[in-house]
Scaffold this motif. Structure first.
Motif, PDB file in Angstrom:
ATOM      1  N   PRO A  93       0.834  -1.208   0.000  1.00 48.84           N
ATOM      2  CA  PRO A  93       0.000   0.000   0.000  1.00 48.84           C
ATOM      3  C   PRO A  93       0.869   1.259   0.000  1.00 48.84           C
ATOM      4  O   PRO A  93       1.891   1.317   0.680  1.00 48.84           O
ATOM      5  CB  PRO A  93      -0.796  -0.118   1.297  1.00 48.84           C
ATOM      6  CG  PRO A  93      -0.752  -1.562   1.655  1.00 48.84           C
ATOM      7  CD  PRO A  93       0.547  -2.084   1.127  1.00 48.84           C
ATOM      8  N   GLY A  94       0.478   2.216  -0.808  1.00 46.63           N
ATOM      9  CA  GLY A  94       1.236   3.460  -0.904  1.00 46.63           C
ATOM     10  C   GLY A  94       2.247   3.456  -2.037  1.00 46.63           C
ATOM     11  O   GLY A  94       2.742   4.501  -2.433  1.00 46.63           O
ATOM     12  N   ASP A  95       2.600   2.281  -2.561  1.00 49.19           N
ATOM     13  CA  ASP A  95       3.490   2.195  -3.716  1.00 49.19           C
ATOM     14  C   ASP A  95       2.697   2.495  -4.987  1.00 49.19           C
ATOM     15  O   ASP A  95       1.475   2.442  -4.992  1.00 49.19           O
ATOM     16  CB  ASP A  95       4.123   0.808  -3.827  1.00 49.19           C
ATOM     17  CG  ASP A  95       5.154   0.546  -2.740  1.00 49.19           C
ATOM     18  OD1 ASP A  95       5.571   1.497  -2.059  1.00 49.19           O
ATOM     19  OD2 ASP A  95       5.536  -0.639  -2.579  1.00 49.19           O
TER      20      ASP A  95
END
Length: 131
Positions: A93-95
């Motif tokens: 998550p966040g990539d």
């Protein structure tokens, strides 16, 4: 005895699923959210490629049981210059998600379709002066 005009056997083509019909009109088929996101990212890239070089043949392909991909062909290269572009989803998550070549190398994040279009066009250029 039928003549094949130099062909030894007919070419086979994979059956494609139309991508331009709404999901509710495709009987018995549900699209996973991940594939829907990838299809939208590839559509953004298709639009950027058409703007960058209208001479390229660009088609979004959505096979039945595989992730969607973008088939890009440069007809000026006598059909020899073609590539299938996919989307690699973020591992954490966040990539960022990335556009990738058929061999898995990253092109650019999906947030920059114009940059990806320029790089793809450069690779598929038939003549040096087209760059």
């Amino acid at each position: 005895m039928p003549r094949h005009h130099g062909r030894t056997r007919p070419r086979l083509r994979a059956r494609l699923v139309p991508f331009d019909r709404p999901a509710e009109q495709q009987p018995g088929e549900t699209i996973p959210a991940e594939q829907a996101d990838a299809a939208q990212d590839l559509e953004n890239l298709r639009v950027a490629l058409r703007a960058a070089d209208p001479g390229l043949f660009v088609r979004l392909v959505r096979p039945h049981s595989a992730p969607p991909y973008l088939h890009v062909n440069n007809p000026a290269g006598a059909g020899r210059f073609a590539e299938d572009i996919g989307v690699r989803h973020a591992a954490a998550p966040g990539d960022l998600d990335y556009y990738v070549w058929s061999w898995g190398e990253e092109i650019t994040p999906v947030t920059t379709p114009k940059v990806a279009a320029h790089r793809i066009r450069k690779v598929l250029a038939a003549h040096r002066q087209e760059l």
